[in-house]
Write a protein that holds these residues in place. Structure first.
Motif, mmCIF file in Angstrom:
data_model
loop_
_atom_site.group_PDB
_atom_site.id
_atom_site.type_symbol
_atom_site.label_atom_id
_atom_site.label_comp_id
_atom_site.label_asym_id
_atom_site.label_seq_id
_atom_site.Cartn_x
_atom_site.Cartn_y
_atom_site.Cartn_z
ATOM 1 N N ALA A 275 -3.134 10.450 7.204
ATOM 2 C CA ALA A 275 -2.171 9.753 6.360
ATOM 3 C C ALA A 275 -1.269 10.703 5.578
ATOM 4 O O ALA A 275 -0.157 10.318 5.189
ATOM 5 C CB ALA A 275 -2.917 8.838 5.388
ATOM 6 N N LYS A 276 -1.706 11.941 5.363
ATOM 7 C CA LYS A 276 -0.907 12.860 4.557
ATOM 8 C C LYS A 276 0.428 13.176 5.208
ATOM 9 O O LYS A 276 1.450 13.288 4.534
ATOM 10 C CB LYS A 276 -1.691 14.150 4.299
ATOM 11 N N PRO B 55 4.320 11.483 14.380
ATOM 12 C CA PRO B 55 4.320 10.430 15.408
ATOM 13 C C PRO B 55 2.952 10.200 16.024
ATOM 14 O O PRO B 55 2.546 9.056 16.234
ATOM 15 C CB PRO B 55 5.329 10.958 16.431
ATOM 16 N N LYS B 56 2.193 11.274 16.293
ATOM 17 C CA LYS B 56 0.869 11.077 16.892
ATOM 18 C C LYS B 56 -0.088 10.416 15.910
ATOM 19 O O LYS B 56 -0.994 9.675 16.316
ATOM 20 C CB LYS B 56 0.295 12.393 17.410
ATOM 21 N N ASP B 57 0.113 10.653 14.607
ATOM 22 C CA ASP B 57 -0.736 10.011 13.606
ATOM 23 C C ASP B 57 -0.441 8.520 13.521
ATOM 24 O O ASP B 57 -1.353 7.698 13.378
ATOM 25 C CB ASP B 57 -0.542 10.668 12.242
ATOM 26 N N GLN B 58 0.828 8.179 13.618
ATOM 27 C CA GLN B 58 1.206 6.767 13.633
ATOM 28 C C GLN B 58 0.619 6.080 14.865
ATOM 29 O O GLN B 58 0.114 4.952 14.782
ATOM 30 C CB GLN B 58 2.732 6.626 13.628
ATOM 31 N N THR B 59 0.686 6.757 15.998
ATOM 32 C CA THR B 59 0.096 6.212 17.227
ATOM 33 C C THR B 59 -1.398 6.016 17.065
ATOM 34 O O THR B 59 -1.950 4.976 17.441
ATOM 35 C CB THR B 59 0.383 7.154 18.411
ATOM 36 N N ASP B 60 -2.071 7.011 16.500
ATOM 37 C CA ASP B 60 -3.519 6.919 16.317
ATOM 38 C C ASP B 60 -3.884 5.762 15.386
ATOM 39 O O ASP B 60 -4.851 5.032 15.642
ATOM 40 C CB ASP B 60 -4.063 8.233 15.754
ATOM 41 N N PHE B 61 -3.118 5.583 14.315
ATOM 42 C CA PHE B 61 -3.400 4.481 13.396
ATOM 43 C C PHE B 61 -3.229 3.132 14.101
ATOM 44 O O PHE B 61 -4.082 2.243 13.981
ATOM 45 C CB PHE B 61 -2.476 4.560 12.177
ATOM 46 N N SER B 62 -2.150 2.988 14.844
ATOM 47 C CA SER B 62 -1.892 1.719 15.543
ATOM 48 C C SER B 62 -2.956 1.439 16.600
ATOM 49 O O SER B 62 -3.360 0.282 16.796
ATOM 50 C CB SER B 62 -0.500 1.748 16.184
ATOM 51 N N GLN B 63 -3.417 2.490 17.272
ATOM 52 C CA GLN B 63 -4.461 2.322 18.289
ATOM 53 C C GLN B 63 -5.787 1.932 17.644
ATOM 54 O O GLN B 63 -6.551 1.126 18.190
ATOM 55 C CB GLN B 63 -4.650 3.629 19.074
ATOM 56 N N ARG C 283 -11.772 -0.681 7.199
ATOM 57 C CA ARG C 283 -10.429 -0.968 6.675
ATOM 58 C C ARG C 283 -10.415 -0.880 5.159
ATOM 59 O O ARG C 283 -9.490 -0.310 4.554
ATOM 60 C CB ARG C 283 -9.961 -2.343 7.142
ATOM 61 N N ARG C 284 -11.428 -1.446 4.520
ATOM 62 C CA ARG C 284 -11.464 -1.438 3.065
ATOM 63 C C ARG C 284 -11.699 -0.036 2.517
ATOM 64 O O ARG C 284 -11.131 0.338 1.480
ATOM 65 C CB ARG C 284 -12.533 -2.409 2.574
ATOM 66 N N TRP C 285 -12.542 0.757 3.202
ATOM 67 C CA TRP C 285 -12.753 2.143 2.788
ATOM 68 C C TRP C 285 -11.443 2.914 2.846
ATOM 69 O O TRP C 285 -11.075 3.626 1.906
ATOM 70 C CB TRP C 285 -13.795 2.795 3.689
ATOM 71 N N LEU C 286 -10.734 2.777 3.955
ATOM 72 C CA LEU C 286 -9.472 3.491 4.117
ATOM 73 C C LEU C 286 -8.443 3.024 3.094
ATOM 74 O O LEU C 286 -7.754 3.841 2.477
ATOM 75 C CB LEU C 286 -8.941 3.297 5.544
ATOM 76 N N MET C 287 -8.339 1.720 2.898
ATOM 77 C CA MET C 287 -7.367 1.192 1.938
ATOM 78 C C MET C 287 -7.680 1.693 0.523
ATOM 79 O O MET C 287 -6.777 2.095 -0.217
ATOM 80 C CB MET C 287 -7.361 -0.335 1.992
ATOM 81 N N GLN C 288 -8.945 1.685 0.150
ATOM 82 C CA GLN C 288 -9.354 2.159 -1.170
ATOM 83 C C GLN C 288 -8.920 3.600 -1.403
ATOM 84 O O GLN C 288 -8.395 3.940 -2.474
ATOM 85 C CB GLN C 288 -10.877 2.051 -1.297
ATOM 86 N N HIS C 289 -9.119 4.443 -0.400
ATOM 87 C CA HIS C 289 -8.801 5.856 -0.587
ATOM 88 C C HIS C 289 -7.311 6.143 -0.419
ATOM 89 O O HIS C 289 -6.793 7.078 -1.045
ATOM 90 C CB HIS C 289 -9.656 6.700 0.360
ATOM 91 N N GLU D 251 1.672 4.855 -2.282
ATOM 92 C CA GLU D 251 2.864 4.242 -1.708
ATOM 93 C C GLU D 251 2.838 4.244 -0.177
ATOM 94 O O GLU D 251 3.848 3.937 0.464
ATOM 95 C CB GLU D 251 4.123 4.979 -2.188
ATOM 96 N N HIS D 252 1.697 4.530 0.400
ATOM 97 C CA HIS D 252 1.642 4.717 1.846
ATOM 98 C C HIS D 252 1.872 3.398 2.584
ATOM 99 O O HIS D 252 1.345 2.350 2.203
ATOM 100 C CB HIS D 252 0.293 5.307 2.263
ATOM 101 N N GLU D 253 2.637 3.477 3.648
ATOM 102 C CA GLU D 253 2.983 2.276 4.427
ATOM 103 C C GLU D 253 1.773 1.632 5.097
ATOM 104 O O GLU D 253 1.775 0.438 5.394
ATOM 105 C CB GLU D 253 4.008 2.642 5.504
ATOM 106 N N TRP D 254 0.714 2.403 5.344
ATOM 107 C CA TRP D 254 -0.450 1.841 6.019
ATOM 108 C C TRP D 254 -1.213 0.850 5.138
ATOM 109 O O TRP D 254 -1.953 0.016 5.642
ATOM 110 C CB TRP D 254 -1.405 2.958 6.450
#
Length: 216
Positions: A168-169, A173-181, A191-197, A204-207
């Motif tokens: 996320a830092k 493009p490959k990170d965006q692909t990995d997140f979408s996959q 999901r909640r662990w990732l969102m919390q951190h 302000e992260h788009e994810w």
């Protein structure tokens, strides 16, 4: 990419290998070489997501794995076929056999001189046998058993939510692909662990919005 400085091993070797000459091992090849090492390690980066999903999602330009800093020489011995080079502030420097990476070194590349190819990217981590510490914020600490899983073939990998937190830092493009996959297969807990951190470290992260939408 790292600049090239320092010398190689052996008489007359003064040039560091081409930093683009990557032909990484697959995780299975690394695991085979580390089968006699009983200390903690795990695959990270994009390969970790593939191990978690149980299928390849894209080509990988390197193979990253982590180990505890104090265990460096155990892994160096297990990978004795490779020459090692530290990576810091954009510089590649040869690391002689028996020499310990400095405390300011967190990354070491392994080069196969026979194949003329980089094989692995070692990440030196803090923490302990029992605890995992997020290197970008040492206050984030979890039991190692909660953060490292095993693939169907027994290869240790860092869990997907933690991989995506690292990615996320920069969100290349490959990170965006990995997140979408990964997103459709993340458990609610992941999901909640990732969102919390993300809220804590990258508010302000788009994810965050995508995770919120998926969790509804």
């Amino acid at each position: 990419m790292p600049r090239q400085i320092g010398g190689g091993q052996g008489a007359g070797r003064v040039t560091i290998p081409d930093q683009q000459a990557w032909q990484p091992w697959a995780p299975e090849e690394l695991a085979q070489r580390l089968q006699q090492v009983s200390r903690p390690w795990c695959v990270v980066g994009g390969w970790a997501l593939d191990l978690w999903l149980g299928r390849p999602t894209r080509a990988h330009s390197d193979l990253e794995f982590t180990l505890l800093r104090d265990d460096y020489h155990r892994f160096r011995q297990a990978l004795a076929e490779l020459d090692f080079y530290t990576v810091r502030d954009g510089e590649l420097t040869f690391l002689p056999v028996g020499q310990t990476p400095g405390e300011n070194i967190f990354q070491v590349w392994g080069f196969d001189a026979v194949a003329h190819a980089w094989r692995v990217d070692l990440m030196l981590e803090s923490g302990t046998t029992d605890t995992w510490v997020y290197k970008r914020d040492p206050s984030i600490v979890y039991p190692r058993t909660a953060m490292v899983a095993l693939s169907d073939s027994g290869i240790p990998y860092l869990r997907p939510a933690a991989i995506l937190l690292f990615k996320a830092k920069y969100t290349r493009p490959k990170d965006q692909t990995d997140f979408s996959q990964a997103l459709p297969d993340l458990s609610r807990e992941e999901r909640r662990w990732l969102m919390q951190h993300l809220v804590r470290l990258h508010p302000e992260h788009e994810w965050i919005q995508r995770l919120q939408t998926t969790d509804e």
